[in-house]
Enzyme design. Structure first.
Site, short mmCIF file in Angstrom:
data_model
loop_
_atom_site.label_atom_id
_atom_site.label_comp_id
_atom_site.label_asym_id
_atom_site.label_seq_id
_atom_site.Cartn_x
_atom_site.Cartn_y
_atom_site.Cartn_z
N GLU A 155 -3.02 6.40 17.00
CA GLU A 155 -2.52 5.08 17.43
C GLU A 155 -3.27 4.52 18.63
O GLU A 155 -3.14 3.33 18.94
CB GLU A 155 -1.03 5.17 17.74
CG GLU A 155 -0.19 5.53 16.52
CD GLU A 155 1.26 5.82 16.85
OE1 GLU A 155 2.12 5.60 15.99
OE2 GLU A 155 1.53 6.27 17.99
N TYR B 229 -11.33 -5.98 -9.10
CA TYR B 229 -11.76 -6.64 -7.87
C TYR B 229 -13.22 -7.05 -7.95
O TYR B 229 -14.04 -6.27 -8.44
CB TYR B 229 -11.66 -5.70 -6.66
CG TYR B 229 -10.32 -5.17 -6.26
CD1 TYR B 229 -9.15 -5.53 -6.91
CD2 TYR B 229 -10.23 -4.28 -5.19
CE1 TYR B 229 -7.94 -5.00 -6.51
CE2 TYR B 229 -9.02 -3.76 -4.79
CZ TYR B 229 -7.87 -4.12 -5.45
OH TYR B 229 -6.67 -3.60 -5.05
N HIS C 276 2.87 5.00 3.66
CA HIS C 276 1.72 4.20 4.09
C HIS C 276 0.53 5.14 4.24
O HIS C 276 0.16 5.54 5.34
CB HIS C 276 2.01 3.46 5.39
CG HIS C 276 2.63 2.12 5.17
ND1 HIS C 276 1.96 1.08 4.55
CD2 HIS C 276 3.86 1.65 5.47
CE1 HIS C 276 2.75 0.02 4.49
NE2 HIS C 276 3.90 0.34 5.02
N HIS D 155 -9.67 11.52 -24.54
CA HIS D 155 -8.50 11.98 -25.29
C HIS D 155 -8.80 11.89 -26.79
O HIS D 155 -9.14 10.83 -27.30
CB HIS D 155 -7.27 11.13 -24.98
CG HIS D 155 -6.92 11.11 -23.52
ND1 HIS D 155 -6.28 12.17 -22.90
CD2 HIS D 155 -7.11 10.18 -22.56
CE1 HIS D 155 -6.10 11.88 -21.63
NE2 HIS D 155 -6.60 10.68 -21.39
N ASP E 251 0.39 -0.32 7.23
CA ASP E 251 1.36 -0.49 8.30
C ASP E 251 0.66 -0.84 9.62
O ASP E 251 1.13 -1.67 10.40
CB ASP E 251 2.22 0.76 8.46
CG ASP E 251 1.40 2.05 8.59
OD1 ASP E 251 0.20 2.06 8.24
OD2 ASP E 251 1.97 3.06 9.04
#
Length: 430
Positions: free
Chosen positions: A408, A332, A129, A276, A134
């Site tokens: 946290e 997106y 994560h 390339h 998470d």
């Protein structure tokens, strides 16, 4: 102008959302802070790639059912939706968390670090994560618990969307995004507004960042194939050199940003990431392939840049006697925070974090598939601080890296702000 209006109104103490449930939210959120942290550590230790979030989805679904919610599973492969119906009539507000991890091996000494290995693009890789999803799941599970305890006082419905595959899932010939598929399966059909949150490892704990209007870029993949005529490197006059032509195209594309885009409105990016062509020192090849990325902030800007890329690439190739094929894969859309919704909800951010800790951020060139939800209903996407107090954002490990780390202590604010946004919005619509 809209930014100026927002800041002017809020600087005078103007406020839209003032739900009476906030003291109760604060108390309940504090009581489950440790639980939210434990959930996050569990998800962190057992990460799952896009459309493989089976374990994560089961934990989420079981939790929502334990709170008495209506739960639907298997949306967009592994997505979960929970419905909390308030005790009073009102609109529907959605809250979203993404669940997937990344093919990144974890590099730290956390006791709950990931040791998961999976296959990605035909290769074995560590899974981590490394973007904080998470954290998003754990916070939204906490919000669900907080609000379910006061559902009799809620005026309307809260829809909890746990989304798979925000980072995308690529299979042969197919690229899919979790939000897009959830929209196609009807998740947004009854939603009046949606809110999303993203943890940020380079924003200090206790802070929230937001922006009205275009906040994150649309992203497209660019592919250009240049075809010429092969020849010996010692006889370049016998060739139509696709390498020289490709080089001229790269330089020509830069004029789009300097001469075609109105940069006083929105920035834009056209980057060639790889070229390339050829296999030997003394052979001019027949073909060169180029790939790159495009970032824009509006549909009109995107359309203009796509048009100019094709015109410039084809035109330069023709002038050299070569040919160019251009293909652009739209991934997106831009993440655009609804201006009116943002104006009404910024006071909720102030109430949660304190006015001094709410920051108006500049446009971000990264992308988010939350934008697909915003195409269906007004939305607001914010950033939550996850860097330790006093940390340096320049040296803090960034997202999508093996050293990514989150403090946290910022999770409690995440639970509060998402809860505030939901109840304040529903109160506004009473």
């Amino acid at each position: 102008m809209k930014k100026t209006l927002i800041l002017l109104l809020l600087s005078t103490g103007f406020s839209f959302g003032q739900s009476k449930l906030k003291p109760e939210i604060d108390k309940k959120a504090s009581s489950i802070e440790a639980k939210v942290i434990d959930w996050r550590r569990d998800f962190h230790q057992y990460p799952e790639l896009g459309n493989q979030e089976v374990r994560t989805a089961k934990i989420v679904a079981d939790h929502l059912r334990s709170l008495g919610m209506e739960v639907e599973e298997g949306i967009a492969v592994t997505g979960v939706v929970g419905i909390l119906r308030g005790g009073k009539a009102g609109p529907t507000v959605a809250l979203r968390a993404d669940m997937d991890a990344l093919p990144v091996p974890e590099r730290n000494d956390l006791p709950f670090r990931s040791q998961v290995v999976a296959e990605y693009n035909g290769q074995k890789t560590g899974v981590m994560h490394a973007c904080g999803h998470d954290t998003h799941v754990a916070i939204l599970m906490g919000v669900a618990e907080v609000l379910s305890d006061m559902k009799s006082e809620i005026s309307g419905t809260v829809k909890f969307i746990f989304q798979p595959a925000e980072e995308g899932i690529t299979e042969p010939g197919v690229t899919s995004w979790g939000a897009k598929q959830m929209v196609e399966e009807g998740v947004m059909k009854d939603v009046d507004a949606i809110f999303g949150l993203h943890i940020n490892s380079q924003t200090e704990v206790g802070s929230i960042k937001y922006r009205s209007g275009p906040a994150m870029a649309a992203v497209d993949n660019l592919n250009i194939e240049v075809n010429g005529r092969q020849a010996h490197g010692a006889s370049p006059w016998s060739s139509v050199d696709p390498i020289v032509t490709a080089s001229q195209i790269v330089m020509g594309l830069q004029t789009i940003l300097s001469r075609n885009v109105n940069i006083t409105q929105h920035p834009a990016i056209v980057t060639i990431g790889a070229i390339h062509g050829g296999i030997r020192h003394n052979i001019i090849p027949e073909k060169v392939d180029m790939i790159g990325t495009i970032r824009t902030y509006s549909d009109e800007q995107q359309e203009l840049i796509h048009k100019r890329i094709k015109e410039i690439s084809v035109g330069i190739a023709q002038s050299a006697g070569a040919s160019a094929k251009v293909s652009i894969d739209e991934l997106y859309p831009a993440t655009v925070n609804d201006a009116d919704l943002t104006l009404k909800m910024v006071s909720s951010l102030y109430d949660a974090a304190g006015k001094e800790n709410v920051i108006y951020h500049e446009p971000i060139t990264g992308a988010e598939d939350f934008s697909f939800f915003q195409k269906e209903a007004p939305g607001l996407f914010i950033f939550l601080g996850g860097m330790p107090k006093g940390g340096n954002p320049v040296t803090a490990p960034s997202h999508h890296t093996p050293d990514f780390m989150i403090d946290e202590s910022g999770f409690l604010l995440g639970v509060k702000v998402m809860s505030y946004l939901a109840v304040d919005y529903l109160d506004l619509k009473k």
